[in-house]
Design an enzyme around this catalytic site. Structure first.
Site, short mmCIF file in Angstrom:
data_model
loop_
_atom_site.label_atom_id
_atom_site.label_comp_id
_atom_site.label_asym_id
_atom_site.label_seq_id
_atom_site.Cartn_x
_atom_site.Cartn_y
_atom_site.Cartn_z
N ASP A 251 7.04 -6.27 3.08
CA ASP A 251 7.10 -5.19 2.61
C ASP A 251 5.70 -4.46 3.53
OD1 ASP A 251 4.03 -6.67 1.79
OD2 ASP A 251 3.83 -4.26 1.14
N ASP B 221 0.84 -6.57 -6.24
CA ASP B 221 0.25 -7.35 -5.01
C ASP B 221 -1.16 -8.11 -6.72
OD1 ASP B 221 -1.71 -5.06 -5.71
OD2 ASP B 221 -1.44 -4.73 -3.20
#
Lengths: 376, 376
Positions: free
Chosen positions: B271, B92
Site C-alpha cells: 500500500d 492499519d
C-alpha cells in the site's frame, strides 16, 4: 445553427424545442453546466455526458484567455479538441468576469482595461477582441460583450450602460461578420438584452438586439441582487418582445425555482454555477428537498443520497457517508455533490420538457416546486 | 481467510497467489490503494473497482476513529456498509499515524497518548483498544499496534522498540482472541515485523511473530528514511524467515521500482499514498516513464495521457489538457491524475503477476523498470 420550436405548453409560455449545432443537438429547455476553465469542476467528462446527461456546457472566455491562452487553444484546434468535450459548447464574452473577478481598472467606449486575478497582468477587452478570442476558443455559441450593471442600479446609470452595451453589440456583430470560424464549423453569436429592472429599458433592449439576425438571444443582468419577482417580470417583458422562433438564454440563473419560473415564462436555456459551487459547500438539491449535508441530522442517516434521482451516485452513496466526506474535507464529497446536483438540474429540465410536451406543465410546476424547494 | 500460493517465478522469490476474504478474493501480488478516511482521495468507488480494478483498499484506523467515530461505524454495520465499498478492506492499527500525524505526547508500556490533529482532543491508543476499534470498523484484515522507529534509529533504540512492539503484539493477539467480529464475517489480524535495518533484529522479529497463528504477516518500518538497498536487504532477511504459505505485506511501500524489487524478493501485498498524493501534485507514472505534468514541455502536447495504460482517462485526456487543469488548480486534475496513477499501479502488479505465472518475471523486471523509471 438551427432551432425548432416544438411545442408551447397549454396555458403557459413554456416551450420545448431543439437546437442543432455542429457538435450535436440540444433538447430545450436545457441547463448548461458551467465549465469555467473548460472543466465542469469535479466531474469527469464521461460522467457529465453519460451520467448527468449534459447536452451542452459553458466555458468562460475570461478564464480561457488567461489560461491556457488562445495560442494553445488554436494549436489544439479549438476548445473541443483541447478539452476532450466533443458536445456543444457556449462561451460567455468575459464581460461579467472582468467586472467581478478581475480588477476592472477603467471602462470606457473602447472597452475594459483590467488586471488578471492570477498574476495582476494588464489586459484590455474590447467588443472586437472578445469576438476574436471566442473565435480562437471555438465554442458553438459565442456571446456579445456587454456591461452588466448591478440589479439595484438607478435608472440613469442603467440607461447609460444599456446604450454602451448596444454600441458594443453593434461592434461585436461587425467583428463577427468580418471574421470566419477557425475550425470549419459554424459559431453563432447571441446578443444580450440588458436594462436592469426597468421594463421600458428591457423592451427597448429586446427590440434593439433584433437588428442583428442572430441564432438566439440572451437575457443578461438578472439574478444580480434584485428581488426574484422583479427578475420574473423582466423575463416576461423581454420575452414578449423577443422573437418566438429563436432560443432564449437566461444568463447565470439560478435556483431550481428560478429555472422553473423562467421556463414557464418562455426561457429555453440556462447556466449557473450553483449546482457545482453550492455542491462543494455541502448543499444538495434532491427530489425531496434541499439538504445541508453538514447538518448533524444526517450523521447516521444511512439511506441513499436520493433514491428517486437519476445519477448513479444517488444510489451508490448514503447521506451519512457524504456527510462524513464533507466534514472531513475529502475531495470525493465535492465530486459526489457536484455530479448529483448537475444531474439533478438536468433531470429537472428534462422533466419540465416532458410536461411541456404533455401539456401538463402548468399543473406539474407548483407540485414539483413545493417538493424540491423544501428544506430538509 | 485463505491464502493459496500459486506459483513462484523461476530464478526469483517472486510469488503469485490468491487470498480469499469474506468480501471477495484478491490476486497477488497486489497493490492496495489508500483510502484514509474510507475514501481513496479523488476516486469514485465505481471507477476504483471497474476502471482501476482495485481488489482491496486500505483505510486508516486513526482517521476513522476520530471521524466518523466507531459509534457511527457500528450503527452503519461496519465500514463496508458505511462507505459503500463492498470489496475486501484492510485497516492499519493507527500506530504510524499517532506517531507522525498526531502529536504523540507520551508513549509507554500501556500505549500512546496523543492529541487529535483535528481538534487537539486527547486520546489513548493501546494494543487492546486498537483491536476493539478495528473490530468496530470491520475490515477484513486488521493490523497489530506497533511502534515504528525511524529508518536511521540506532540499534539500542531499535531493539528496545522491537521488544515493546513484541509485547504489544502479544496483547493485541490476546485481545483478538478474546473478541469476536461484530458483523458476522472473519477478520484476520496481521502481526508486523520490525527491526529497523538490523538483520539480526529483523530475523528475531520475523521469528517472534510466528508465535501467533496469523493469516498473514506484515513488514513494517521500511521506506522511512533508510537507503533503498537497506530496505531490499531487510525484505530478503525477513522473507527468509517468514512462512511461505502466508501472504506477506510490505507496509507503506512505495515507488513502482520499490514494488517490483520487493515482489522479486517475495512480497505479496503493498500500500502507498504515492499514486494519489503525488498525482495531486502533478506527478504521473506512465508506461513510458515519469511525467511532471506542470512542466512547460507538456503545454502543447496534445497526445493522450498514456495510450498504453488501462484507465479510460488515459485515452480520454491529453497531456496538455491535464497540464492546464493542474496549473489552473482545477479539481479535475487531481481526479484524472489519481485515477490514472492508481490504475497504473494496479496494472503494474497485474503485469508482474502475469510474468510470475509465465516464469518470465526475471527477464521482464529489468526491462519494464528501465522504461517506467525514466524521467520524461
Amino acid at each position: 445553427m438551427f432551432f425548432e420550436l416544438q411545442h408551447t405548453a397549454r396555458g403557459t409560455a413554456a416551450r420545448a424545442g431543439r437546437i442543432e449545432t455542429a457538435h450535436g443537438s440540444i433538447e430545450t429547455p436545457i441547463f448548461m453546466p458551467v465549465g469555467t476553465a473548460a472543466t465542469v469542476k469535479g466531474i469527469l467528462h464521461r460522467d457529465l455526458k453519460e451520467d448527468a446527461r449534459a447536452q451542452i456546457i459553458l466555458a468562460n472566455t475570461y478564464h480561457l484567455y488567461l489560461r491556457p491562452g488562445t495560442q494553445v487553444l488554436e494549436q489544439a484546434g479549438g476548445v473541443h479538441r483541447f478539452s476532450g468535450w466533443d458536445g456543444p459548447m457556449l462561451t460567455d464574452s468575459g464581460g461579467f468576469q472582468v467586472f467581478s473577478l478581475a480588477d476592472c481598472r477603467k471602462i470606457d467606449e473602447e472597452g475594459c482595461r483590467f488586471a488578471s486575478h492570477i498574476d495582476g497582468s494588464k489586459h484590455l477587452f474590447t467588443p472586437e477582441n472578445v469576438i476574436d478570442t471566442q473565435r480562437s476558443i471555438g465554442a458553438d455559441i459565442m456571446m456579445a460583450f456587454d456591461e452588466c450593471p448591478p440589479g439595484t442600479a438607478p435608472k440613469e446609470y442603467a440607461e447609460r450602460s444599456l446604450e454602451l452595451t448596444n454600441r458594443w453589440l453593434a461592434r461585436c456583430w461587425e467583428q463577427y461578420e468580418r471574421t470566419q470560424p477557425k475550425y470549419g464549423y459554424r459559431q453563432s453569436l447571441f446578443p444580450i438584452v440588458q436594462g436592469v429592472t426597468y421594463p421600458d429599458l428591457r423592451e427597448r433592449s429586446a427590440t434593439f438586439v433584433q437588428r442583428f439576425p442572430a441564432d438566439g438571444y440572451a437575457i443578461g443582468g438578472l439574478a444580480v441582487g434584485e428581488p426574484a419577482e422583479d427578475m420574473y417580470r423582466m423575463i416576461e417583458v423581454t420575452n414578449a418582445v423577443l422573437p418566438r422562433d429563436k432560443p432564449r438564454y437566461l444568463m447565470g440563473v439560478g435556483t431550481p425555482a428560478n429555472i422553473l419560473e423562467a421556463i414557464e415564462r418562455g426561457v429555453d436555456m440556462f447556466d449557473c454555477v450553483m449546482p457545482t459551487r453550492n455542491g462543494r459547500n455541502g448543499m444538495i438539491f434532491t427530489t425531496e428537498g434541499i439538504i445541508n449535508i453538514r447538518n448533524e441530522k444526517w450523521r447516521t442517516d444511512f439511506s441513499p443520497l436520493d433514491p428517486a434521482a437519476p445519477s448513479f451516485v444517488d444510489a451508490a452513496y448514503t447521506k451519512a457517508y457524504l456527510r462524513h466526506l464533507t466534514i472531513s474535507g475529502e475531495m470525493l464529497a465535492a465530486q459526489i455533490a457536484s455530479l448529483h446536483n448537475v444531474a439533478f438540474y438536468l433531470w429537472l429540465v428534462r422533466e419540465a420538457r416532458r410536461h411541456i410536451l404533455d401539456d401538463t406543465f402548468a399543473e406539474w410546476k407548483p407540485r414539483i416546486l413545493e417538493k424540491i424547494t423544501k428544506r430538509l
